[in-house]
Design a protein around this motif. Structure first.
Motif, PDB file in Angstrom:
ATOM      1  N   ARG A   1       0.827  -1.210   0.000  1.00 26.72           N
ATOM      2  CA  ARG A   1       0.000   0.000   0.000  1.00 26.72           C
ATOM      3  C   ARG A   1       0.863   1.262   0.000  1.00 26.72           C
ATOM      4  NH1 ARG A   1      -5.149  -0.036  -1.425  1.00 26.72           N
ATOM      5  NH2 ARG A   1      -5.521   1.774  -0.082  1.00 26.72           N
ATOM      6  N   LEU A   2       2.011   1.189   0.646  1.00 25.82           N
ATOM      7  CA  LEU A   2       2.921   2.344   0.648  1.00 25.82           C
ATOM      8  C   LEU A   2       3.427   2.619  -0.764  1.00 25.82           C
ATOM      9  CD1 LEU A   2       4.602   4.539   1.989  1.00 25.82           C
ATOM     10  CD2 LEU A   2       6.252   2.785   2.678  1.00 25.82           C
ATOM     11  N   VAL A   3       3.802   1.586  -1.486  1.00 29.22           N
ATOM     12  CA  VAL A   3       4.249   1.755  -2.872  1.00 29.22           C
ATOM     13  C   VAL A   3       3.105   2.286  -3.728  1.00 29.22           C
ATOM     14  CG1 VAL A   3       4.989   0.529  -4.958  1.00 29.22           C
ATOM     15  CG2 VAL A   3       6.103   0.054  -2.753  1.00 29.22           C
ATOM     16  N   LEU A   4       1.912   1.688  -3.578  1.00 28.13           N
ATOM     17  CA  LEU A   4       0.750   2.123  -4.367  1.00 28.13           C
ATOM     18  C   LEU A   4       0.422   3.587  -4.076  1.00 28.13           C
ATOM     19  CD1 LEU A   4      -1.758   1.655  -6.143  1.00 28.13           C
ATOM     20  CD2 LEU A   4      -2.912   0.713  -4.125  1.00 28.13           C
ATOM     21  N   GLY A   5       0.337   3.950  -2.795  1.00 24.39           N
ATOM     22  CA  GLY A   5       0.001   5.329  -2.438  1.00 24.39           C
ATOM     23  C   GLY A   5       1.038   6.312  -2.938  1.00 24.39           C
ATOM     24  N   SER A   6       2.312   5.922  -2.879  1.00 26.57           N
ATOM     25  CA  SER A   6       3.389   6.802  -3.350  1.00 26.57           C
ATOM     26  C   SER A   6       3.286   7.053  -4.850  1.00 26.57           C
ATOM     27  CB  SER A   6       4.749   6.189  -3.008  1.00 26.57           C
ATOM     28  OG  SER A   6       4.898   6.026  -1.620  1.00 26.57           O
ATOM     29  N   LEU A   7       2.933   6.021  -5.593  1.00 26.31           N
ATOM     30  CA  LEU A   7       2.812   6.173  -7.050  1.00 26.31           C
ATOM     31  C   LEU A   7       1.601   7.023  -7.421  1.00 26.31           C
ATOM     32  CD1 LEU A   7       3.777   2.545  -8.100  1.00 26.31           C
ATOM     33  CD2 LEU A   7       5.038   4.631  -8.686  1.00 26.31           C
TER      34      LEU A   7
ATOM     35  N   THR B   1      -9.084  10.839  -9.419  1.00 22.86           N
ATOM     36  CA  THR B   1     -10.220  10.189 -10.054  1.00 22.86           C
ATOM     37  C   THR B   1     -10.083   8.672  -9.950  1.00 22.86           C
ATOM     38  OG1 THR B   1      -9.115  10.078 -12.202  1.00 22.86           O
ATOM     39  CG2 THR B   1     -10.347  12.100 -11.701  1.00 22.86           C
ATOM     40  N   SER B   2     -11.116   7.995 -10.349  1.00 21.76           N
ATOM     41  CA  SER B   2     -11.070   6.528 -10.380  1.00 21.76           C
ATOM     42  C   SER B   2      -9.980   6.065 -11.344  1.00 21.76           C
ATOM     43  CB  SER B   2     -12.420   5.956 -10.804  1.00 21.76           C
ATOM     44  OG  SER B   2     -13.415   6.304  -9.871  1.00 21.76           O
ATOM     45  N   PHE B   3      -9.814   6.814 -12.427  1.00 17.47           N
ATOM     46  CA  PHE B   3      -8.776   6.469 -13.397  1.00 17.47           C
ATOM     47  C   PHE B   3      -7.383   6.605 -12.765  1.00 17.47           C
ATOM     48  CE2 PHE B   3      -5.650   7.837 -16.591  1.00 17.47           C
ATOM     49  CZ  PHE B   3      -5.673   6.724 -17.422  1.00 17.47           C
ATOM     50  N   ASP B   4      -7.184   7.692 -11.964  1.00 14.78           N
ATOM     51  CA  ASP B   4      -5.891   7.888 -11.291  1.00 14.78           C
ATOM     52  C   ASP B   4      -5.568   6.703 -10.398  1.00 14.78           C
ATOM     53  OD1 ASP B   4      -5.392  10.444 -12.371  1.00 14.78           O
ATOM     54  OD2 ASP B   4      -6.608  11.401 -10.826  1.00 14.78           O
ATOM     55  N   LYS B   5      -6.565   6.231  -9.675  1.00  9.30           N
ATOM     56  CA  LYS B   5      -6.345   5.123  -8.745  1.00  9.30           C
ATOM     57  C   LYS B   5      -6.100   3.814  -9.498  1.00  9.30           C
ATOM     58  CE  LYS B   5      -9.189   7.433  -5.284  1.00  9.30           C
ATOM     59  NZ  LYS B   5     -10.470   7.454  -4.548  1.00  9.30           N
ATOM     60  N   LEU B   6      -6.835   3.635 -10.595  1.00  4.22           N
ATOM     61  CA  LEU B   6      -6.644   2.434 -11.403  1.00  4.22           C
ATOM     62  C   LEU B   6      -5.264   2.445 -12.056  1.00  4.22           C
ATOM     63  CD1 LEU B   6      -8.019  -0.139 -12.430  1.00  4.22           C
ATOM     64  CD2 LEU B   6      -8.827   1.176 -14.409  1.00  4.22           C
ATOM     65  N   ARG B   7      -4.866   3.614 -12.515  1.00  4.42           N
ATOM     66  CA  ARG B   7      -3.538   3.727 -13.117  1.00  4.42           C
ATOM     67  C   ARG B   7      -2.454   3.465 -12.076  1.00  4.42           C
ATOM     68  NH1 ARG B   7      -1.183   8.645 -16.946  1.00  4.42           N
ATOM     69  NH2 ARG B   7       0.748   7.560 -17.505  1.00  4.42           N
ATOM     70  N   GLY B   8      -2.677   3.952 -10.845  1.00 11.06           N
ATOM     71  CA  GLY B   8      -1.724   3.702  -9.768  1.00 11.06           C
ATOM     72  C   GLY B   8      -1.570   2.223  -9.486  1.00 11.06           C
ATOM     73  N   LEU B   9      -2.682   1.498  -9.521  1.00 12.64           N
ATOM     74  CA  LEU B   9      -2.633   0.053  -9.306  1.00 12.64           C
ATOM     75  C   LEU B   9      -1.824  -0.612 -10.412  1.00 12.64           C
ATOM     76  CD1 LEU B   9      -3.603  -2.365  -7.640  1.00 12.64           C
ATOM     77  CD2 LEU B   9      -5.653  -2.445  -9.092  1.00 12.64           C
ATOM     78  N   PHE B  10      -2.051  -0.186 -11.642  1.00 17.42           N
ATOM     79  CA  PHE B  10      -1.298  -0.717 -12.785  1.00 17.42           C
ATOM     80  C   PHE B  10       0.191  -0.360 -12.638  1.00 17.42           C
ATOM     81  CE2 PHE B  10       0.442  -0.373 -17.089  1.00 17.42           C
ATOM     82  CZ  PHE B  10       0.097  -1.626 -17.609  1.00 17.42           C
ATOM     83  N   ASP B  11       0.459   0.908 -12.230  1.00 16.65           N
ATOM     84  CA  ASP B  11       1.843   1.348 -12.033  1.00 16.65           C
ATOM     85  C   ASP B  11       2.551   0.487 -10.984  1.00 16.65           C
ATOM     86  OD1 ASP B  11       1.667   3.375 -13.888  1.00 16.65           O
ATOM     87  OD2 ASP B  11       1.401   4.988 -12.417  1.00 16.65           O
TER      88      ASP B  11
END
Length: 518
Positions: free
Chosen positions: A43-49, A149-159
């Motif tokens: 979650r730290l990596v995801l939140g940072s991205l 946005t939802s897209f930002d969060k989805l992109r973060g998950l992909f990142d």
């Protein structure tokens, strides 16, 4: 001799975080704060991205971005997020006063400051932030998060699945700046200290290499020291997280009653603090509040014998360390089997050192160090953006030390010696003598100009009944000449910086201001 592979440190902060995630597991807890909602390495990596990409869209590559935040999870996410996308967080000391904050912003050429409405409101910093915002943009974390946005969060998950590839696009190198810190200014005007990625990673790894038999993977660090101070940043946050351990962040070291309760609640095993704060915690703690703490890592000021006794009642061993902002900051730290009260332990692996003689001082010398943790350099105040590196990599600590059997003992700062009637007198040694006489109080000894003897020594103490004749008798009993005894005693509270260090500049100014009355 502890072996240390410097090649392992050749990585960025975010790269080191990814290594920790992959080695210790995405689901292992990495961070917690007073909200008591831990986040894992994943979650730290995801939140940072997610946050980092958003902030990258609002800033420029390699920009020094001001960060005005307390010790909460958001400051760690902001640190790693900015690093992931090639920005450089410049941590601002919100206790330093508006004049110093403005000077820091000007020195760094800051165009953007990240802060939080909740923090500014609770800290009553509205006027400060308004003043800093003149000619700069204030980014409120609440607004940045609200714009996700939802897209930002989805992109973060992909990142996060391809985090190394995403980070590689920042083209950040190990020797590039990672953070900008400002020296505490305890004895002068603050400087901008540029620490590289490799500096910080090296220092976190050096501590683990030296204390490998002491630190465990399941250790929980409790860090109430502000991230704008290098001790809080590296020793409290990075040493834990980059080595796969958990760090619990707390926003103010001054909450003496609340901190022991949270230590108990989080089952913290390692605590970071200064002597001043440690006394407060031990005295305010309930019977079992500190029972989980195996070791305290103390730094920034000498640990008093009384402090050790207070913590021994809780079954905790205090390990004294030593460092400098310019060294990321840890230079030496005591170990349980090499724990000599009054010393600061062995030097970290990978550090070269030498002692240079100082006129008038016959024991020890001025410590110079070189190694992978020594800063990239100071920001040049006259040339915007220029970093002046230490000559041939050597940093002059300004401290007078002795090294005996590999153990470092601080005798005092070069600037903390007074020259009285031609003789060099250690102010730190006088403080230790006073502390031995009145162990339950706080004291600071300073030198101010004297027309007859060059300088005179003044004791500032919070002991209301402090008496010079009693002190003189004690000093002579200890074998010190009368020349070493403070000529005057000023009863007052001891000025302290936000980092927990004694504010020597303020103490000297206090003594100068009251000189006619002494």
């Amino acid at each position: 001799m502890v072996e240390f592979d410097i090649a392992r440190t050749r990585k960025t902060l975010f790269g080191a975080l990814l290594d920790a995630r992959d080695k210790f597991g995405r689901n292992k807890e990495a961070l917690e704060d007073l909200e008591r909602q831990p986040i894992t390495f994943g979650r730290l990596v995801l939140g940072s991205l997610v946050l980092g990409r958003k902030l990258a869209g609002l800033t420029r590559e390699r920009e020094y971005v001001g960060v005005l935040l307390p010790n909460v999870q958001a400051i760690a996410v902001t640190l790693f997020g900015l690093n992931a996308f090639g920005r450089v967080p410049a941590f601002l000391n919100f206790t330093a006063g508006l004049k110093n904050l403005k000077a820091a912003c000007d020195l760094a050429g800051m165009r953007t400051i990240i802060t939080s409405r909740r923090f500014v409101e609770q800290g009553k910093l509205d006027d400060v932030v308004e003043a800093l915002g003149e000619g700069r943009r204030i980014l409120w974390l609440e607004d940045v998060r609200g714009d996700l946005t939802s897209f930002d969060k989805l992109r973060g998950l992909f990142d996060s699945w391809f985090a190394r590839r995403v980070h590689a696009r920042a083209r950040l190198q190990p020797d590039d700046p990672a953070v900008l810190l400002f020296t505490s200014g305890s004895e002068g005007v603050p400087k901008g200290v540029v620490l590289s990625n490799a500096n910080l990673v090296a220092n976190a790894y050096q501590v683990k290499a030296l204390a490998g038999d002491v630190l465990r993977d399941d250790d929980v660090f409790f860090d109430p020291l502000p991230i704008f101070h290098s001790f809080g940043l590296t020793a409290g946050l990075l040493t834990a997280v980059l080595n796969g351990m958990k760090s619990v962040l707390y926003p103010s070291p001054l909450h003496y009653r609340q901190i022991p309760k949270l230590v108990a609640g989080t089952r913290a095993t390692i605590m970071l603090a200064t002597d001043t704060f440690l006394q407060g915690y031990a005295r305010a703690a309930g019977e079992n509040d500190l029972a989980s703490v195996r070791y305290v890592i103390a730094g920034a000021e000498r640990v008093k014998d009384e402090t050790r006794k207070l913590w021994a009642k809780h079954g905790t061993v205090i390990l004294e360390g030593y460092g400098a902002t310019e060294c990321s900051p840890v230079i030496a730290v005591s170990l349980p089997d090499r724990n000599r009260p009054g010393s600061v332990g062995p030097l970290l692996p990978g550090i070269e050192w030498r002692l240079e003689p100082v006129e008038g001082i016959h024991e020890g010398g001025r410590l110079h160090v070189r190694g992978p943790n020594v800063m990239k350099g100071y920001l040049d105040p006259s040339v915007p953006g220029q970093v002046n590196p230490p000559v041939e990599g050597w940093h002059d600590t300004g401290d007078i030390v002795t090294v005996d059997d590999g153990i470092v003992t601080i005798r005092g700062r070069a600037k903390r010696f007074a020259k009285i009637a031609g003789e060099m007198v250690s102010l730190a040694a006088i403080e230790a003598t006073v502390q031995g006489l009145w162990p339950d109080n706080s004291h600071v000894v300073v030198a101010i100009p004297d027309s007859r003897k060059g300088e005179q020594i003044v004791l500032i103490t919070d002991r209301a009944e402090a008496d010079r004749e009693v002190l003189l008798a004690h000093a002579q009993n200890q074998g010190f000449p009368e020349l070493w005894v403070p000529r005057s005693i000023l009863v007052s509270g001891i000025p302290v910086l936000g980092s927990g260090k004694t504010d020597y500049a303020a103490a000297v100014e206090m003594a100068r201001r009251l000189q006619p009355m002494l």
